[in-house]
Design an enzyme around this catalytic site. Structure first.
Site, PDB file in Angstrom:
ATOM      1  N   GLY A  81      28.752  36.026  43.322  1.00 35.24           N
ATOM      2  CA  GLY A  81      29.126  36.391  41.948  1.00 35.24           C
ATOM      3  C   GLY A  81      30.088  37.561  41.886  1.00 35.24           C
ATOM      4  O   GLY A  81      30.039  38.469  42.706  1.00 35.24           O
ATOM      5  N   GLY A  82      30.961  37.527  40.906  1.00 32.37           N
ATOM      6  CA  GLY A  82      31.867  38.646  40.666  1.00 32.37           C
ATOM      7  C   GLY A  82      33.270  38.181  40.358  1.00 32.37           C
ATOM      8  O   GLY A  82      33.552  36.976  40.301  1.00 32.37           O
ATOM      9  N   VAL A  83      34.152  39.158  40.136  1.00 34.30           N
ATOM     10  CA  VAL A  83      35.566  38.879  39.919  1.00 34.30           C
ATOM     11  C   VAL A  83      36.151  38.427  41.260  1.00 34.30           C
ATOM     12  O   VAL A  83      35.940  39.083  42.280  1.00 34.30           O
ATOM     13  CB  VAL A  83      36.275  40.155  39.402  1.00 34.30           C
ATOM     14  CG1 VAL A  83      37.778  39.992  39.418  1.00 34.30           C
ATOM     15  CG2 VAL A  83      35.762  40.501  38.006  1.00 34.30           C
ATOM     16  N   SER A  84      36.888  37.305  41.255  1.00 34.91           N
ATOM     17  CA  SER A  84      37.313  36.730  42.539  1.00 34.91           C
ATOM     18  C   SER A  84      38.824  36.773  42.752  1.00 34.91           C
ATOM     19  O   SER A  84      39.314  36.188  43.727  1.00 34.91           O
ATOM     20  CB  SER A  84      36.819  35.284  42.641  1.00 34.91           C
ATOM     21  OG  SER A  84      37.459  34.487  41.664  1.00 34.91           O
ATOM     22  N   HIS A 122      41.112  39.599  51.626  1.00 31.63           N
ATOM     23  CA  HIS A 122      41.920  40.636  50.986  1.00 31.63           C
ATOM     24  C   HIS A 122      41.456  42.054  51.338  1.00 31.63           C
ATOM     25  O   HIS A 122      42.093  43.028  50.932  1.00 31.63           O
ATOM     26  CB  HIS A 122      41.996  40.387  49.476  1.00 31.63           C
ATOM     27  CG  HIS A 122      42.712  39.093  49.196  1.00 31.63           C
ATOM     28  ND1 HIS A 122      44.086  38.990  49.314  1.00 31.63           N
ATOM     29  CD2 HIS A 122      42.253  37.858  48.904  1.00 31.63           C
ATOM     30  CE1 HIS A 122      44.433  37.719  49.084  1.00 31.63           C
ATOM     31  NE2 HIS A 122      43.341  37.014  48.830  1.00 31.63           N
ATOM     32  N   TYR A 145      40.641  44.399  43.921  1.00 38.96           N
ATOM     33  CA  TYR A 145      39.694  43.353  44.347  1.00 38.96           C
ATOM     34  C   TYR A 145      39.350  43.517  45.836  1.00 38.96           C
ATOM     35  O   TYR A 145      38.175  43.541  46.214  1.00 38.96           O
ATOM     36  CB  TYR A 145      40.318  41.984  44.062  1.00 38.96           C
ATOM     37  CG  TYR A 145      39.618  40.821  44.711  1.00 38.96           C
ATOM     38  CD1 TYR A 145      38.360  40.413  44.268  1.00 38.96           C
ATOM     39  CD2 TYR A 145      40.207  40.111  45.756  1.00 38.96           C
ATOM     40  CE1 TYR A 145      37.710  39.335  44.872  1.00 38.96           C
ATOM     41  CE2 TYR A 145      39.576  39.036  46.347  1.00 38.96           C
ATOM     42  CZ  TYR A 145      38.325  38.652  45.908  1.00 38.96           C
ATOM     43  OH  TYR A 145      37.692  37.589  46.504  1.00 38.96           O
TER      44      TYR A 145
END
Ligand code: NAI
Ligand code: 15L
Length: 273
Positions: A81-84, A122, A145
């Site tokens: 889960g989370g901003v990807s 990243h 990110y």
């Protein structure tokens, strides 16, 4: 998995990010990993229907109290889960940085034994595509990110050193049905290989905190993945069958970030203000 003797059953496995691109694919395929699978994502993203051994528990990872309740009763977690993607810092802060802290704090309080953390390539996106690195190379995050995933890896190391919670941090390359562009010819991770890696990460004993890359057996390799070999991971798929289709696309400009840097477009996304 080759060595079934290594399998350590869990009573209740939590899957966060279950409504995302990867989560939707792996959800039915982790059903046998534990007696009960607790499925979670943001309420707006998660239909309430549950398969026979599932519990559906919506939760915003940035809400510490809610994450405490989410984790209670679980002994292992696959944390997707989370901003990807690259986003403004404030968004990344809530979902990924507070989110991963909330998760490990809850894990400490509720006796979770093993976490699989979906980290990202990243974390090392500023290496060049003509460099080959392993998971112990200096981290060079390519944005907020990537920084949040780097933080997540540090949190994982800390909670192992201090509290003995084991984690495999998987720096996923590009987990999609097929490679979408030339860069992904190197970074692609098939869903079957991802499933195999997740299973090994969950059930291999004594992993401490291990960091690996999530990549298929692609012809072009930016990452020396010897730490994944310690989990017995030997990917079976390759991006090669997609080469012709991918190379039918226009080539990126020579010298552009997409053509030169491992992180591709993430290295030039932003600033946002
Ligand atoms: P995705 O964006 O499709 O799924 C992420 C899920 O997290 C979404 O369903 C979203 O609703 C949920 N989410 C976002 N903010 C949340 C919050 N505050 N609380 C609870 N849930 C929240 O991403 P995808 O592709 O499925 O990736 C899964 C994980 O793997 C992510 O952590 C991503 O960073 C990581 N990853 C994925 C790669 C890929 O190629 N798919 C590559 C590298 C890492
Ligand atoms: C990631 O970390 C992202 O979550 C995913 O959407 C892709 O962009 C992937 O990296 C990639 O580098 O291809």
């Amino acid at each position: 998995m080759a060595n079934q003797d290594n399998i350590r059953p869990f009573n209740r496995l939590l899957l966060t990010g279950a409504a995302g691109g990867v989560g939707k694919v792996i959800r039915p395929r982790v059903a046998s990993f534990a007696g009960t699978i607790r499925i979670s994502d943001l309420a707006a993203a998660l239909p309430p229907e549950a398969a026979p051994n599932e519990e559906v528990v919506p939760c915003d990872l940035s809400d510490k109290q809610a994450v405490g309740a989410l984790v209670q009763g679980c002994d292992a977690v696959i944390h997707l889960g989370g901003v990807s993607v690259e986003r403004p810092f404030e968004e990344v802060l809530e979902a990924n940085i507070k989110g991963v802290y909330n998760l490990y704090e809850a894990a400490r309080k509720h006796g979770v034994k093993r976490i699989i953390f979906a980290s990202s390539n990243h974390v090392t996106g500023f290496y060049r595509q003509d460099e080959k690195i392993d998971a112990h190379a200096l981290r060079r995050p390519d944005g907020y990110y990537g920084l949040s995933k780097s933080f997540g890896e540090d949190v994982a190391q800390f909670y192992f050193d201090r509290y003995g919670i084991e984690t495999v941090s998987i720096r996923i390359g590009s987990a999609f049905p097929e490679p979408k562009d030339r860069r992904m010819m190197a970074s692609w991770l098939s869903y079957d290989d991802l499933l195999d890696l997740l299973q090994r990460s969950l059930f291999t004993p004594d992993v401490g905190h291990t960091v690996v890359y999530g990549m298929s057996d692609n012809q072009i390799k930016w990452w020396d993945n010897r730490f994944a070999e310690k989990l017995g991971f030997a990917p079976r798929d390759s991006s090669e069958p997609f080469r012709e289709k991918v190379e039918a696309q226009p080539a990126p400009a020579p010298g552009s970030a997409v053509a030169v840097l491992q992180g591709g477009a993430f290295t030039t996304t932003g600033p946002f203000e």
